[in-house]
Design a protein around this motif. Structure first.
Motif, PDB file in Angstrom:
ATOM      1  N   VAL A  23      -9.166  11.408 -37.807  1.00  0.00           N
ATOM      2  CA  VAL A  23      -9.981  12.244 -36.931  1.00  0.00           C
ATOM      3  C   VAL A  23     -11.437  11.916 -37.237  1.00  0.00           C
ATOM      4  CG1 VAL A  23     -10.641  14.600 -36.279  1.00  0.00           C
ATOM      5  CG2 VAL A  23      -8.305  14.131 -37.032  1.00  0.00           C
ATOM      6  N   ARG A  24     -12.253  11.826 -36.208  1.00  0.00           N
ATOM      7  CA  ARG A  24     -13.681  11.593 -36.411  1.00  0.00           C
ATOM      8  C   ARG A  24     -14.459  12.481 -35.466  1.00  0.00           C
ATOM      9  NH1 ARG A  24     -16.710   7.862 -39.659  1.00  0.00           N
ATOM     10  NH2 ARG A  24     -18.815   8.587 -39.344  1.00  0.00           N
ATOM     11  N   PHE A  25     -15.380  13.271 -36.019  1.00  0.00           N
ATOM     12  CA  PHE A  25     -16.264  14.123 -35.233  1.00  0.00           C
ATOM     13  C   PHE A  25     -17.665  13.521 -35.268  1.00  0.00           C
ATOM     14  CE2 PHE A  25     -12.988  16.972 -36.748  1.00  0.00           C
ATOM     15  CZ  PHE A  25     -12.739  17.800 -35.661  1.00  0.00           C
ATOM     16  N   PHE A  26     -18.353  13.460 -34.141  1.00  0.00           N
ATOM     17  CA  PHE A  26     -19.781  13.180 -34.126  1.00  0.00           C
ATOM     18  C   PHE A  26     -20.351  13.669 -32.812  1.00  0.00           C
ATOM     19  CE2 PHE A  26     -17.695   9.140 -33.136  1.00  0.00           C
ATOM     20  CZ  PHE A  26     -18.270   8.770 -31.943  1.00  0.00           C
ATOM     21  N   TYR A  38      -8.983   4.662 -39.895  1.00  0.00           N
ATOM     22  CA  TYR A  38     -10.408   4.944 -40.096  1.00  0.00           C
ATOM     23  C   TYR A  38     -11.146   4.665 -38.796  1.00  0.00           C
ATOM     24  CZ  TYR A  38     -15.178   4.932 -41.788  1.00  0.00           C
ATOM     25  OH  TYR A  38     -16.511   5.216 -41.955  1.00  0.00           O
ATOM     26  N   LEU A  39     -11.988   5.608 -38.378  1.00  0.00           N
ATOM     27  CA  LEU A  39     -12.761   5.516 -37.148  1.00  0.00           C
ATOM     28  C   LEU A  39     -14.241   5.586 -37.485  1.00  0.00           C
ATOM     29  CD1 LEU A  39     -10.686   8.141 -35.108  1.00  0.00           C
ATOM     30  CD2 LEU A  39     -10.483   5.641 -34.992  1.00  0.00           C
ATOM     31  N   HIS A  40     -15.025   4.678 -36.902  1.00  0.00           N
ATOM     32  CA  HIS A  40     -16.451   4.616 -37.220  1.00  0.00           C
ATOM     33  C   HIS A  40     -17.271   4.492 -35.933  1.00  0.00           C
ATOM     34  CE1 HIS A  40     -19.776   3.767 -39.982  1.00  0.00           C
ATOM     35  NE2 HIS A  40     -20.217   2.960 -39.052  1.00  0.00           N
ATOM     36  N   PRO A  41     -18.223   5.416 -35.705  1.00  0.00           N
ATOM     37  CA  PRO A  41     -19.048   5.324 -34.496  1.00  0.00           C
ATOM     38  C   PRO A  41     -20.026   4.156 -34.580  1.00  0.00           C
ATOM     39  CG  PRO A  41     -19.813   7.110 -35.892  1.00  0.00           C
ATOM     40  CD  PRO A  41     -18.569   6.569 -36.528  1.00  0.00           C
ATOM     41  N   VAL A  42     -20.229   3.487 -33.442  1.00  0.00           N
ATOM     42  CA  VAL A  42     -21.134   2.346 -33.346  1.00  0.00           C
ATOM     43  C   VAL A  42     -21.997   2.536 -32.104  1.00  0.00           C
ATOM     44  CG1 VAL A  42     -21.264  -0.156 -33.009  1.00  0.00           C
ATOM     45  CG2 VAL A  42     -19.499   0.801 -34.488  1.00  0.00           C
ATOM     46  N   THR A  43     -23.271   2.204 -32.220  1.00  0.00           N
ATOM     47  CA  THR A  43     -24.184   2.289 -31.082  1.00  0.00           C
ATOM     48  C   THR A  43     -24.454   0.893 -30.544  1.00  0.00           C
ATOM     49  OG1 THR A  43     -25.220   4.296 -31.913  1.00  0.00           O
ATOM     50  CG2 THR A  43     -26.512   2.967 -30.368  1.00  0.00           C
ATOM     51  N   VAL A  44     -24.259   0.720 -29.228  1.00  0.00           N
ATOM     52  CA  VAL A  44     -24.578  -0.548 -28.575  1.00  0.00           C
ATOM     53  C   VAL A  44     -25.687  -0.300 -27.551  1.00  0.00           C
ATOM     54  CG1 VAL A  44     -23.712  -2.429 -27.119  1.00  0.00           C
ATOM     55  CG2 VAL A  44     -22.307  -1.535 -28.971  1.00  0.00           C
ATOM     56  N   ASN A  45     -25.386   0.448 -26.492  1.00  0.00           N
ATOM     57  CA  ASN A  45     -26.384   0.735 -25.458  1.00  0.00           C
ATOM     58  C   ASN A  45     -26.973   2.136 -25.572  1.00  0.00           C
ATOM     59  OD1 ASN A  45     -26.049  -1.802 -24.175  1.00  0.00           O
ATOM     60  ND2 ASN A  45     -24.145  -1.040 -23.285  1.00  0.00           N
ATOM     61  N   GLU A  46     -26.129   3.082 -25.941  1.00  0.00           N
ATOM     62  CA  GLU A  46     -26.562   4.464 -26.123  1.00  0.00           C
ATOM     63  C   GLU A  46     -25.911   4.971 -27.400  1.00  0.00           C
ATOM     64  OE1 GLU A  46     -23.810   6.944 -23.221  1.00  0.00           O
ATOM     65  OE2 GLU A  46     -24.727   5.263 -22.176  1.00  0.00           O
ATOM     66  N   PRO A  47     -26.446   6.024 -28.009  1.00  0.00           N
ATOM     67  CA  PRO A  47     -25.904   6.479 -29.296  1.00  0.00           C
ATOM     68  C   PRO A  47     -24.390   6.723 -29.266  1.00  0.00           C
ATOM     69  CG  PRO A  47     -27.930   7.624 -28.804  1.00  0.00           C
ATOM     70  CD  PRO A  47     -27.575   6.821 -27.578  1.00  0.00           C
TER      71      PRO A  47
END
Length: 148
Positions: free
Chosen positions: A25-28, A68-77
């Motif tokens: 689970v990943r919250f952001f 494992y889940l990790h947020p990544v920014t490319v064009n928008e957050p």
């Protein structure tokens, strides 16, 4: 709402992956991503824009599961989600290797797989599956470093 210590239970979302195990689970921001697994990996996208009324906006089924889940920014957050975990046989659910997947999560109603890399060897694993400190993503060079 019930109170647990100083935390207050506001809302419960039921019936996600009823016969499956929660793998990650990943919250952001005001979103959450939930992965369950039995034979396939449903990736649920949940909108918490209104915390009193969270909404499951998408369910994407792919083989294996992400641990494992990790947020990544490319064009928008946080418009991409980088996931690592196991590849599995879609019929039996048997683990057959290791996988890295990049998801486009810019549209909460249309989660898509952008790229996927599998190592189809049963021995293949990364300590980053269990330890986020072993995971390293360098956003400027768009480089992912994993021990395998």
């Amino acid at each position: 709402p019930r109170e647990y210590g100083k935390m207050k239970l506001i809302k419960v979302i039921r019936n996600l992956g009823v016969t499956e195990q929660i793998k990650s689970v990943r919250f952001f921001d005001d979103k959450a991503y939930l992965v369950t697994f039995m034979r396939t990996d449903p990736l649920y996208t949940i909108d918490f824009g209104d915390p009193e009324n969270p909404v499951v906006t998408d369910e994407l089924k792919i083989s294996g599961f992400s641990s494992y889940l990790h947020p990544v920014t490319v064009n928008e957050p946080n418009d991409r989600l980088l996931a690592i975990g196991k590849e599995a046989n879609q019929t039996t659910g048997r683990v057959i290797g290791f996988q890295v997947t990049l998801f486009d999560v810019s549209d909460l109603h249309n989660t898509r797989v952008l790229q996927r890399h599998n190592i189809n060897q049963q021995w293949a694993r990364s300590t980053a599956e269990d330890d986020h400190l072993a995971f390293r993503y360098l956003p400027l060079s768009k480089l992912l470093i994993l021990p395998i």
